[in-house]
Design a protein around this motif. Structure first.
Motif, PDB file in Angstrom:
ATOM      1  N   GLY A  59       0.822   3.605   4.951  1.00 16.77           N
ATOM      2  CA  GLY A  59       0.477   5.001   4.748  1.00 16.77           C
ATOM      3  C   GLY A  59      -0.874   5.396   5.315  1.00 16.77           C
ATOM      4  N   LEU A  60      -1.854   4.529   5.201  1.00 13.58           N
ATOM      5  CA  LEU A  60      -3.177   4.837   5.760  1.00 13.58           C
ATOM      6  C   LEU A  60      -3.125   4.923   7.279  1.00 13.58           C
ATOM      7  CD1 LEU A  60      -5.531   2.682   3.500  1.00 13.58           C
ATOM      8  CD2 LEU A  60      -5.160   5.161   3.414  1.00 13.58           C
ATOM      9  N   ASP A  61      -2.293   4.097   7.903  1.00 14.47           N
ATOM     10  CA  ASP A  61      -2.131   4.179   9.363  1.00 14.47           C
ATOM     11  C   ASP A  61      -1.455   5.486   9.761  1.00 14.47           C
ATOM     12  OD1 ASP A  61      -3.297   1.697   9.790  1.00 14.47           O
ATOM     13  OD2 ASP A  61      -1.389   0.628   9.595  1.00 14.47           O
ATOM     14  N   VAL A  62      -0.484   5.913   8.960  1.00 11.07           N
ATOM     15  CA  VAL A  62       0.175   7.206   9.208  1.00 11.07           C
ATOM     16  C   VAL A  62      -0.846   8.332   9.116  1.00 11.07           C
ATOM     17  CG1 VAL A  62       1.871   8.856   8.344  1.00 11.07           C
ATOM     18  CG2 VAL A  62       2.431   6.430   8.401  1.00 11.07           C
ATOM     19  N   LEU A  63      -1.651   8.308   8.074  1.00 10.50           N
ATOM     20  CA  LEU A  63      -2.678   9.331   7.878  1.00 10.50           C
ATOM     21  C   LEU A  63      -3.662   9.344   9.036  1.00 10.50           C
ATOM     22  CD1 LEU A  63      -4.118  11.452   6.117  1.00 10.50           C
ATOM     23  CD2 LEU A  63      -5.235   9.562   4.910  1.00 10.50           C
ATOM     24  N   HIS A  64      -4.106   8.165   9.455  1.00 12.19           N
ATOM     25  CA  HIS A  64      -5.050   8.049  10.573  1.00 12.19           C
ATOM     26  C   HIS A  64      -4.458   8.658  11.842  1.00 12.19           C
ATOM     27  CE1 HIS A  64      -8.308   6.365  12.941  1.00 12.19           C
ATOM     28  NE2 HIS A  64      -7.423   5.827  13.757  1.00 12.19           N
ATOM     29  N   LEU A  66      -2.051  10.967  12.108  1.00 11.94           N
ATOM     30  CA  LEU A  66      -1.899  12.419  11.990  1.00 11.94           C
ATOM     31  C   LEU A  66      -3.220  13.143  12.197  1.00 11.94           C
ATOM     32  CD1 LEU A  66       0.541  12.640   8.936  1.00 11.94           C
ATOM     33  CD2 LEU A  66       1.099  12.842  11.372  1.00 11.94           C
ATOM     34  N   ARG A  67      -4.257  12.677  11.556  1.00 12.43           N
ATOM     35  CA  ARG A  67      -5.554  13.344  11.685  1.00 12.43           C
ATOM     36  C   ARG A  67      -6.118  13.191  13.100  1.00 12.43           C
ATOM     37  NH1 ARG A  67      -4.009  16.244   7.939  1.00 12.43           N
ATOM     38  NH2 ARG A  67      -4.924  16.128   5.852  1.00 12.43           N
ATOM     39  N   ASN A  68      -5.882  12.052  13.724  1.00 11.40           N
ATOM     40  CA  ASN A  68      -6.364  11.854  15.090  1.00 11.40           C
ATOM     41  C   ASN A  68      -5.603  12.686  16.106  1.00 11.40           C
ATOM     42  OD1 ASN A  68      -8.382  10.122  14.408  1.00 11.40           O
ATOM     43  ND2 ASN A  68      -7.496   8.298  15.345  1.00 11.40           N
ATOM     44  N   ASN A  69      -4.413  13.164  15.715  1.00  7.16           N
ATOM     45  CA  ASN A  69      -3.605  13.968  16.630  1.00  7.16           C
ATOM     46  C   ASN A  69      -3.570  15.445  16.228  1.00  7.16           C
ATOM     47  OD1 ASN A  69      -1.979  12.206  18.782  1.00  7.16           O
ATOM     48  ND2 ASN A  69      -2.243  10.990  16.908  1.00  7.16           N
ATOM     49  N   GLY A  70      -4.555  15.855  15.470  1.00  5.58           N
ATOM     50  CA  GLY A  70      -4.742  17.265  15.190  1.00  5.58           C
ATOM     51  C   GLY A  70      -3.842  17.867  14.133  1.00  5.58           C
ATOM     52  N   ILE A  71      -3.131  17.040  13.346  1.00  2.00           N
ATOM     53  CA  ILE A  71      -2.290  17.559  12.270  1.00  2.00           C
ATOM     54  C   ILE A  71      -3.184  17.823  11.062  1.00  2.00           C
ATOM     55  CG2 ILE A  71      -0.269  17.166  10.822  1.00  2.00           C
ATOM     56  CD1 ILE A  71       0.326  17.360  13.825  1.00  2.00           C
ATOM     57  N   LYS A  89     -11.132   5.176   0.709  1.00  9.03           N
ATOM     58  CA  LYS A  89     -10.630   4.943   2.066  1.00  9.03           C
ATOM     59  C   LYS A  89      -9.674   6.051   2.489  1.00  9.03           C
ATOM     60  CE  LYS A  89      -9.609   0.716   3.035  1.00  9.03           C
ATOM     61  NZ  LYS A  89      -8.892  -0.585   3.114  1.00  9.03           N
ATOM     62  N   GLY A  90      -8.754   6.410   1.589  1.00 13.50           N
ATOM     63  CA  GLY A  90      -7.795   7.462   1.904  1.00 13.50           C
ATOM     64  C   GLY A  90      -8.467   8.811   2.123  1.00 13.50           C
ATOM     65  N   LEU A  91      -9.403   9.165   1.262  1.00 13.82           N
ATOM     66  CA  LEU A  91     -10.103  10.439   1.398  1.00 13.82           C
ATOM     67  C   LEU A  91     -10.956  10.468   2.657  1.00 13.82           C
ATOM     68  CD1 LEU A  91     -11.114  10.954  -2.338  1.00 13.82           C
ATOM     69  CD2 LEU A  91      -9.345  12.192  -1.084  1.00 13.82           C
ATOM     70  N   ASN A  92     -11.581   9.351   2.990  1.00 12.92           N
ATOM     71  CA  ASN A  92     -12.393   9.284   4.205  1.00 12.92           C
ATOM     72  C   ASN A  92     -11.558   9.395   5.474  1.00 12.92           C
ATOM     73  OD1 ASN A  92     -14.865   9.098   2.912  1.00 12.92           O
ATOM     74  ND2 ASN A  92     -14.919   6.861   2.941  1.00 12.92           N
ATOM     75  N   LEU A  93     -10.296   8.980   5.394  1.00 13.63           N
ATOM     76  CA  LEU A  93      -9.415   9.086   6.559  1.00 13.63           C
ATOM     77  C   LEU A  93      -8.825  10.485   6.714  1.00 13.63           C
ATOM     78  CD1 LEU A  93      -7.459   5.691   6.519  1.00 13.63           C
ATOM     79  CD2 LEU A  93      -9.007   6.527   8.300  1.00 13.63           C
ATOM     80  N   GLY A  94      -9.084  11.344   5.729  1.00 17.95           N
ATOM     81  CA  GLY A  94      -8.642  12.726   5.876  1.00 17.95           C
ATOM     82  C   GLY A  94      -7.659  13.219   4.846  1.00 17.95           C
ATOM     83  N   ALA A  95      -7.339  12.394   3.824  1.00 17.64           N
ATOM     84  CA  ALA A  95      -6.476  12.884   2.746  1.00 17.64           C
ATOM     85  C   ALA A  95      -7.222  13.959   1.959  1.00 17.64           C
ATOM     86  CB  ALA A  95      -6.078  11.746   1.821  1.00 17.64           C
ATOM     87  N   ASP A  96      -6.472  14.888   1.389  1.00 16.04           N
ATOM     88  CA  ASP A  96      -7.076  15.984   0.654  1.00 16.04           C
ATOM     89  C   ASP A  96      -7.129  15.729  -0.846  1.00 16.04           C
ATOM     90  OD1 ASP A  96      -7.283  18.343   2.794  1.00 16.04           O
ATOM     91  OD2 ASP A  96      -5.424  17.249   3.144  1.00 16.04           O
ATOM     92  N   ASP A  97      -6.284  14.824  -1.322  1.00 15.19           N
ATOM     93  CA  ASP A  97      -6.268  14.507  -2.753  1.00 15.19           C
ATOM     94  C   ASP A  97      -5.546  13.173  -2.926  1.00 15.19           C
ATOM     95  OD1 ASP A  97      -6.659  14.694  -5.460  1.00 15.19           O
ATOM     96  OD2 ASP A  97      -5.400  16.463  -5.753  1.00 15.19           O
ATOM     97  N   TYR A  98      -5.680  12.596  -4.122  1.00 10.45           N
ATOM     98  CA  TYR A  98      -5.127  11.270  -4.402  1.00 10.45           C
ATOM     99  C   TYR A  98      -4.579  11.279  -5.820  1.00 10.45           C
ATOM    100  CZ  TYR A  98      -5.008   6.118  -3.828  1.00 10.45           C
ATOM    101  OH  TYR A  98      -4.619   4.797  -3.685  1.00 10.45           O
ATOM    102  N   LEU A  99      -3.296  10.974  -5.979  1.00  3.88           N
ATOM    103  CA  LEU A  99      -2.647  10.960  -7.286  1.00  3.88           C
ATOM    104  C   LEU A  99      -2.064   9.579  -7.533  1.00  3.88           C
ATOM    105  CD1 LEU A  99      -1.707  12.593  -9.776  1.00  3.88           C
ATOM    106  CD2 LEU A  99       0.342  13.217  -8.472  1.00  3.88           C
ATOM    107  N   VAL A 100      -2.429   8.990  -8.671  1.00  2.00           N
ATOM    108  CA  VAL A 100      -1.998   7.626  -8.984  1.00  2.00           C
ATOM    109  C   VAL A 100      -0.657   7.652  -9.717  1.00  2.00           C
ATOM    110  CG1 VAL A 100      -2.582   5.523 -10.248  1.00  2.00           C
ATOM    111  CG2 VAL A 100      -4.383   6.807  -9.072  1.00  2.00           C
ATOM    112  N   LYS A 101       0.238   6.761  -9.307  1.00  2.00           N
ATOM    113  CA  LYS A 101       1.514   6.582 -10.014  1.00  2.00           C
ATOM    114  C   LYS A 101       1.273   5.776 -11.288  1.00  2.00           C
ATOM    115  CE  LYS A 101       4.206   6.126  -5.710  1.00  2.00           C
ATOM    116  NZ  LYS A 101       5.018   5.172  -4.920  1.00  2.00           N
TER     117      LYS A 101
END
Length: 225
Positions: A59-64, A66-71, A89-101
């Motif tokens: 998931g972090l690679d997916v996020l990286h 998307l953000r690197n390609n202007g999404i 790590k997730g927020l620094n890569l560009g996630a807007d929020d984090y919800l724990v299961k």
């Protein structure tokens, strides 16, 4: 509103999809990272719900990617990883929020609404355009305090156009976000628009939902009448 849920647990994904659809969302599912990345890259979503432990691509690679390609679509990470380091790590890569299961569906709904509001530059949960007020959380619409009784799809259409105000929204965009594989030229959309206009007009003395021929639909402000 159209969401993408990237989650490899099919039982959980199907359950979340069903629950969110009851709130009026249209939900696409990707069960692995590669498929999720492709869907997020080629389609337009209002919010992406992203698990981290995914087959094919993390998931972090997916996020990286998307953000690197202007999404810029809001991304809400949903993960069992509850360590502070993972959240950072997730927020620094560009996630807007984090919800724990595990999580409650109503909290997920509230988080999604917050991210969509923030993305569209609104600080308040209620959308107000002149005397029209739309409450996405409670799925109500009022004009001068008078309730407009709308069907599920009618509310979805009005909310989506209001979210995009003052932009004119095309029939193609509405069809993509509100329906599942509906031809934008279908009579279904036209019927919903006719009924929606009529219901809005019944509680006010002016036309609120307007058409720009060949372009799409928009909400008219009093000052522009």
């Amino acid at each position: 509103m159209k969401l993408l849920l990237i989650e490899d647990n099919k039982e959980l994904a199907d359950s979340v999809k069903k629950g969110l659809e009851e709130y009026g969302y249209q939900v696409d599912i990707a069960y692995d990272g590669n498929d999720g990345e492709e869907k997020a890259f080629v389609n337009l979503y209002d919010c992406i719900l992203l698990d981290l432990n995914l087959p094919g691509k993390d998931g972090l690679d997916v996020l990286h990617f998307l953000r690197n390609n202007g999404i810029e679509t809001p991304v809400l990470i949903i993960s069992a990883r509850d360590h502070v380091e993972e959240k950072v790590k997730g927020l620094n890569l560009g996630a807007d929020d984090y919800l724990v299961k595990p999580f409650h569906l109503n909290e997920l709904h509230a988080r999604i609404q917050t991210l969509i509001r923030r993305f569209h530059g609104r600080s308040q949960p209620v959308i107000q355009i002149d005397d029209l007020m739309i409450d996405p959380m409670n799925r109500t619409a009022t004009i001068n305090g008078k309730m407009v009784k709308l069907s599920v799809k009618e509310f979805d259409i009005l909310e989506y156009i209001a979210q995009k105000h003052p932009r004119t929204v095309s029939a193609e965009e509405i069809a993509e976000h509100i329906y599942d594989e509906l031809d934008p030229q279908s009579s279904v959309l036209r019927v919903h628009m006719i009924k929606l206009r009529k219901k809005l007009r019944e509680v006010t003395d002016r036309d609120i939902l307007m058409t720009r021929r060949g372009i799409g639909y928009y909400i008219a402000c009093k000052e522009n009448e």
